[in-house]
Design a protein around this motif. Sequence first.
Motif, mmCIF file in Angstrom:
data_model
loop_
_atom_site.group_PDB
_atom_site.id
_atom_site.type_symbol
_atom_site.label_atom_id
_atom_site.label_comp_id
_atom_site.label_asym_id
_atom_site.label_seq_id
_atom_site.Cartn_x
_atom_site.Cartn_y
_atom_site.Cartn_z
ATOM 1 N N ARG A 90 0.849 -1.184 0.000
ATOM 2 C CA ARG A 90 0.000 0.000 0.000
ATOM 3 C C ARG A 90 0.889 1.239 0.000
ATOM 4 N N PRO A 91 0.445 2.304 -0.661
ATOM 5 C CA PRO A 91 1.234 3.541 -0.627
ATOM 6 C C PRO A 91 1.154 4.168 0.758
ATOM 7 N N VAL A 92 2.292 4.600 1.265
ATOM 8 C CA VAL A 92 2.310 5.252 2.569
ATOM 9 C C VAL A 92 2.830 6.675 2.491
ATOM 10 N N GLY A 93 3.276 7.082 1.306
ATOM 11 C CA GLY A 93 3.716 8.465 1.172
ATOM 12 C C GLY A 93 4.527 8.697 -0.081
ATOM 13 N N ASN A 94 4.806 9.962 -0.293
ATOM 14 C CA ASN A 94 5.655 10.395 -1.391
ATOM 15 C C ASN A 94 6.881 11.056 -0.785
ATOM 16 N N ARG A 95 8.042 10.679 -1.284
ATOM 17 C CA ARG A 95 9.286 11.249 -0.776
ATOM 18 C C ARG A 95 9.897 12.100 -1.877
ATOM 19 N N GLU A 96 10.167 13.361 -1.548
ATOM 20 C CA GLU A 96 10.677 14.297 -2.530
ATOM 21 C C GLU A 96 12.194 14.259 -2.605
ATOM 22 N N LYS A 97 12.695 14.262 -3.829
ATOM 23 C CA LYS A 97 14.135 14.328 -4.080
ATOM 24 C C LYS A 97 14.902 13.328 -3.215
ATOM 25 N N LEU A 98 14.448 12.101 -3.223
ATOM 26 C CA LEU A 98 15.075 11.067 -2.411
ATOM 27 C C LEU A 98 16.343 10.527 -3.053
ATOM 28 N N GLY A 99 16.324 10.387 -4.372
ATOM 29 C CA GLY A 99 17.489 9.832 -5.059
ATOM 30 C C GLY A 99 17.846 10.649 -6.284
ATOM 31 N N LYS A 100 19.033 10.385 -6.795
ATOM 32 C CA LYS A 100 19.484 11.053 -8.018
ATOM 33 C C LYS A 100 19.691 10.010 -9.096
ATOM 34 N N LEU A 101 19.142 10.263 -10.263
ATOM 35 C CA LEU A 101 19.330 9.395 -11.425
ATOM 36 C C LEU A 101 19.871 10.259 -12.553
ATOM 37 N N ASN A 102 21.046 9.920 -13.021
ATOM 38 C CA ASN A 102 21.705 10.696 -14.075
ATOM 39 C C ASN A 102 21.789 12.184 -13.723
ATOM 40 N N GLY A 103 22.079 12.458 -12.451
ATOM 41 C CA GLY A 103 22.252 13.832 -11.997
ATOM 42 C C GLY A 103 20.970 14.592 -11.727
ATOM 43 N N VAL A 104 19.824 13.930 -11.849
ATOM 44 C CA VAL A 104 18.524 14.583 -11.645
ATOM 45 C C VAL A 104 17.879 14.033 -10.375
ATOM 46 N N TRP A 105 17.464 14.941 -9.499
ATOM 47 C CA TRP A 105 16.762 14.519 -8.284
ATOM 48 C C TRP A 105 15.446 13.842 -8.654
ATOM 49 N N ARG A 106 15.137 12.738 -7.952
ATOM 50 C CA ARG A 106 13.930 11.974 -8.252
ATOM 51 C C ARG A 106 13.073 11.818 -7.003
ATOM 52 N N ASN A 107 11.778 12.003 -7.184
ATOM 53 C CA ASN A 107 10.802 11.706 -6.144
ATOM 54 C C ASN A 107 10.452 10.226 -6.224
ATOM 55 N N VAL A 108 9.962 9.670 -5.131
ATOM 56 C CA VAL A 108 9.514 8.281 -5.145
ATOM 57 C C VAL A 108 8.220 8.133 -4.354
ATOM 58 N N VAL A 109 7.460 7.119 -4.734
ATOM 59 C CA VAL A 109 6.300 6.683 -3.969
ATOM 60 C C VAL A 109 6.805 5.593 -3.028
ATOM 61 N N LEU A 110 6.553 5.750 -1.747
ATOM 62 C CA LEU A 110 6.944 4.743 -0.763
ATOM 63 C C LEU A 110 5.750 3.828 -0.525
ATOM 64 N N MET A 111 5.974 2.526 -0.736
ATOM 65 C CA MET A 111 4.930 1.530 -0.515
ATOM 66 C C MET A 111 5.430 0.510 0.499
ATOM 67 N N GLU A 112 4.498 -0.086 1.232
ATOM 68 C CA GLU A 112 4.898 -1.097 2.213
ATOM 69 C C GLU A 112 3.895 -2.234 2.249
ATOM 70 N N ARG A 113 4.399 -3.380 2.706
ATOM 71 C CA ARG A 113 3.572 -4.583 2.868
ATOM 72 C C ARG A 113 3.921 -5.239 4.186
ATOM 73 N N ARG A 114 2.942 -5.383 5.059
ATOM 74 C CA ARG A 114 3.145 -6.047 6.344
ATOM 75 C C ARG A 114 2.732 -7.500 6.190
ATOM 76 N N SER A 115 3.588 -8.402 6.654
ATOM 77 C CA SER A 115 3.283 -9.827 6.587
ATOM 78 C C SER A 115 2.079 -10.149 7.464
ATOM 79 N N ALA A 116 1.248 -11.028 6.971
ATOM 80 C CA ALA A 116 0.100 -11.511 7.744
ATOM 81 C C ALA A 116 0.484 -12.678 8.633
#
Length: 120
Positions: A90-116
């Motif tokens: 499930r999506p739990v948030g958006n992280r701004e400028k978390l990583g750089k790809l080819n010198g460009v800052w990239r945002n990411v969608v953070l998703m998580e899954r809890r084991s049942a």
Amino acid sequence: MLNCCRLVAVEDEKVLGWAGLSAVSSREVYSGVAEVSVYVANQAQGKGLGQALLKALINESEKSGIWMLQASIFPENTNSIALHARNGFRPVGNREKLGKLNGVWRNVVLMERRSAIVGL
């Protein structure tokens, strides 16, 4: 560093995809939390390989005592977001400028899954 949960899909001696887990922290309290990485080669996409790899990775993670999986996905990678959602993430948030790809800052969608079944 995790010593488990590394999967590779090979056909005719060519790697078509892989999946693996990385520890999110060296602290004991987070020993059951791991970062998911899934890669499927362009020529193998759309054939269910990502689904097979992610499902197998989830199974292996639970056998290894992992109770929470997280994934950081570029927002435009809607296929990956959908794949993870189909597998209980499930999506739990958006992280701004978390990583750089080819010198460009990239945002990411953070998703998580809890084991049942682990850590209840």
